[in-house]
Design an enzyme around this catalytic site. Structure first.
Site, PDB file in Angstrom:
ATOM      1  N   CYS A 143       0.867  -1.185   0.000  1.00 14.54           N
ATOM      2  CA  CYS A 143       0.000   0.000   0.000  1.00 14.54           C
ATOM      3  C   CYS A 143       0.899   1.228   0.000  1.00 14.54           C
ATOM      4  O   CYS A 143       2.074   1.132  -0.384  1.00 14.54           O
ATOM      5  CB  CYS A 143      -0.969  -0.029   1.189  1.00 14.54           C
ATOM      6  SG  CYS A 143      -0.178  -0.001   2.808  1.00 14.54           S
ATOM      7  N   ASN A 150       2.327   1.537   4.309  1.00 12.23           N
ATOM      8  CA  ASN A 150       2.635   0.273   5.005  1.00 12.23           C
ATOM      9  C   ASN A 150       2.337   0.354   6.503  1.00 12.23           C
ATOM     10  O   ASN A 150       3.006  -0.286   7.326  1.00 12.23           O
ATOM     11  CB  ASN A 150       4.084  -0.171   4.757  1.00 12.23           C
ATOM     12  CG  ASN A 150       4.383  -1.626   5.155  1.00 12.23           C
ATOM     13  OD1 ASN A 150       5.505  -1.965   5.524  1.00 12.23           O
ATOM     14  ND2 ASN A 150       3.406  -2.494   5.095  1.00 12.23           N
ATOM     15  N   CYS A 161      -1.350   0.798   7.327  1.00  9.88           N
ATOM     16  CA  CYS A 161      -2.783   0.464   7.461  1.00  9.88           C
ATOM     17  C   CYS A 161      -3.137  -0.778   6.650  1.00  9.88           C
ATOM     18  O   CYS A 161      -3.261  -1.874   7.182  1.00  9.88           O
ATOM     19  CB  CYS A 161      -3.665   1.643   7.040  1.00  9.88           C
ATOM     20  SG  CYS A 161      -3.489   3.115   8.088  1.00  9.88           S
ATOM     21  N   ARG A 162      -3.328  -0.617   5.339  1.00 14.44           N
ATOM     22  CA  ARG A 162      -3.909  -1.698   4.537  1.00 14.44           C
ATOM     23  C   ARG A 162      -2.995  -2.908   4.368  1.00 14.44           C
ATOM     24  O   ARG A 162      -3.432  -4.051   4.577  1.00 14.44           O
ATOM     25  CB  ARG A 162      -4.318  -1.156   3.156  1.00 14.44           C
ATOM     26  CG  ARG A 162      -5.457  -0.167   3.238  1.00 14.44           C
ATOM     27  CD  ARG A 162      -5.595   0.619   1.947  1.00 14.44           C
ATOM     28  NE  ARG A 162      -4.464   1.516   1.728  1.00 14.44           N
ATOM     29  CZ  ARG A 162      -4.270   2.243   0.646  1.00 14.44           C
ATOM     30  NH1 ARG A 162      -5.135   2.163  -0.341  1.00 14.44           N
ATOM     31  NH2 ARG A 162      -3.227   3.053   0.554  1.00 14.44           N
ATOM     32  N   SER A 163      -1.747  -2.682   3.968  1.00 15.70           N
ATOM     33  CA  SER A 163      -0.923  -3.867   3.675  1.00 15.70           C
ATOM     34  C   SER A 163      -0.497  -4.643   4.920  1.00 15.70           C
ATOM     35  O   SER A 163      -0.471  -5.883   4.868  1.00 15.70           O
ATOM     36  CB  SER A 163       0.270  -3.524   2.766  1.00 15.70           C
ATOM     37  OG  SER A 163       1.145  -2.615   3.364  1.00 15.70           O
ATOM     38  N   ASP A 167      -7.935   3.901   0.830  1.00 13.42           N
ATOM     39  CA  ASP A 167      -7.040   4.362   1.888  1.00 13.42           C
ATOM     40  C   ASP A 167      -7.875   4.847   3.077  1.00 13.42           C
ATOM     41  O   ASP A 167      -8.659   5.785   2.932  1.00 13.42           O
ATOM     42  CB  ASP A 167      -6.215   5.511   1.302  1.00 13.42           C
ATOM     43  CG  ASP A 167      -5.204   6.063   2.279  1.00 13.42           C
ATOM     44  OD1 ASP A 167      -5.253   5.712   3.464  1.00 13.42           O
ATOM     45  OD2 ASP A 167      -4.355   6.851   1.831  1.00 13.42           O
TER      46      ASP A 167
HETATM   47  P1  4NP Z   1      -1.778   2.834   4.045  1.00 13.73           P
HETATM   48  O1  4NP Z   1      -2.429   4.183   4.617  1.00 13.73           O
HETATM   49  O2  4NP Z   1      -1.243   3.171   2.669  1.00 13.73           O
HETATM   50  O3  4NP Z   1      -2.915   1.891   3.992  1.00 13.73           O
HETATM   51  O4  4NP Z   1      -0.683   2.440   5.017  1.00 13.73           O
HETATM   52  C1  4NP Z   1      -1.760   5.387   4.709  1.00 13.73           C
HETATM   53  C2  4NP Z   1      -0.889   5.616   5.736  1.00 13.73           C
HETATM   54  C3  4NP Z   1      -0.256   6.833   5.857  1.00 13.73           C
HETATM   55  C4  4NP Z   1      -0.494   7.823   4.927  1.00 13.73           C
HETATM   56  C5  4NP Z   1      -1.356   7.580   3.876  1.00 13.73           C
HETATM   57  C6  4NP Z   1      -1.981   6.369   3.757  1.00 13.73           C
HETATM   58  N1  4NP Z   1       0.130   9.071   5.056  1.00 13.73           N
HETATM   59  O5  4NP Z   1      -0.195   9.980   4.279  1.00 13.73           O
HETATM   60  O6  4NP Z   1       0.979   9.254   5.945  1.00 13.73           O
END
Ligand code: 4NP
Length: 162
Positions: free
Chosen positions: A11, A14, A16-18, A128
Site C-alpha cells: 500500500c 505500510n 494500514c492496509r498492507s 485508503d
Molecule cells: P496505508 O495508509 O497506505 O494503507 O498504510 C496510509 C498511511 C499513511 C499515509 C497515507 C496512507 N500518510 O499519508 O501518511
C-alpha cells in the site's frame, strides 16, 4: 521441502492496509496448516513511516477480529519485485508507483490489484482509510477477508498446494 510461495502486499504507507492484509492472510494460512508453505510480507511505496508499527486504529480494528498486527513499516524495493512470486497492491496509485520500481518492466505479470481476488465485493480498490473514520478500517478488513480467501485459492492452484 519445496520453497514457500512468496506473497507481498503493498500500500502507500505500510501502516494500514498492507500490514492488515499480511495479518489476515497469515491467520488464514495458519488455520489451513500452510504456514511453512507461504511466506508473507508487506511494504509501502512510500518510506515515511519506516520502522513504525501499524496505525493504532488499524491495529485495534484488526485486534477485534482476532488479528495481531505487529509488522514494522518499510519501503518496497526493486529486489522485492524480483524475490516475491505475487505482489498485491491495494489501489491504482499503488499499482503505478509499484510499477515505477520495476525499471525494466521485468516483473509486470506478478504485480496485481488485490481486489481481483475479491468475490463478495464488486470493487477495484481497497480505499485508503488513513484520513477517514472508524468505518473505513472496518471496510478495509471486510475487503481483505474476502480477497485473502481468493488469494489462498489462487496460490493453491498456482503452486499445487492441496
Ligand atoms: P496505508 O495508509 O497506505 O494503507 O498504510 C496510509 C498511511 C499513511 C499515509 C497515507 C496512507 N500518510 O499519508 O501518511
Amino acid at each position: 521441502m519445496a520453497e514457500p510461495f512468496r506473497l507481498l502486499f503493498v500500500c502507500l504507507g505500510n501502516i494500514c492496509r498492507s500490514p492488515a492484509a499480511e495479518g489476515v492472510m497469515r491467520a488464514l494460512i495458519e488455520v489451513e496448516g500452510l504456514a511453512e508453505r507461504v511466506a508473507i510480507r508487506s511494504a509501502g511505496t512510500g518510506g515515511w513511516h519506516t520502522g513504525k508499527l501499524p496505525d493504532q486504529r488499524m491495529r485495534s480494528a484488526a485486534q477485534n477480529r482476532g488479528y495481531d498486527l505487529s509488522s514494522r513499516a518499510r519501503q518496497i524495493s526493486e529486489n522485492d519485485l524480483r524475490d516475491y512470486d505475487l505482489v498485491l497492491v491495494m489501489d491504482q496509485q499503488n499499482l503505478r508507483e509499484t510499477r515505477s520500481f520495476d525499471r525494466e518492466s521485468r516483473f509486470a505479470p506478478k504485480i496485481r490489484l488485490f481486489c481481483e481476488f475479491c468475490t463478495d465485493h464488486e470493487v477495484n480498490e481497497v480505499p485508503d482509510p488513513y484520513y477517514g473514520g472508524e468505518q473505513g478500517f472496518e471496510h478495509v478488513l471486510d475487503l481483505l477477508e474476502d480477497g485473502c480467501r481468493g488469494v489462498l485459492q489462487h496460490i493453491r492452484q498456482q503452486s499445487g498446494l492441496v
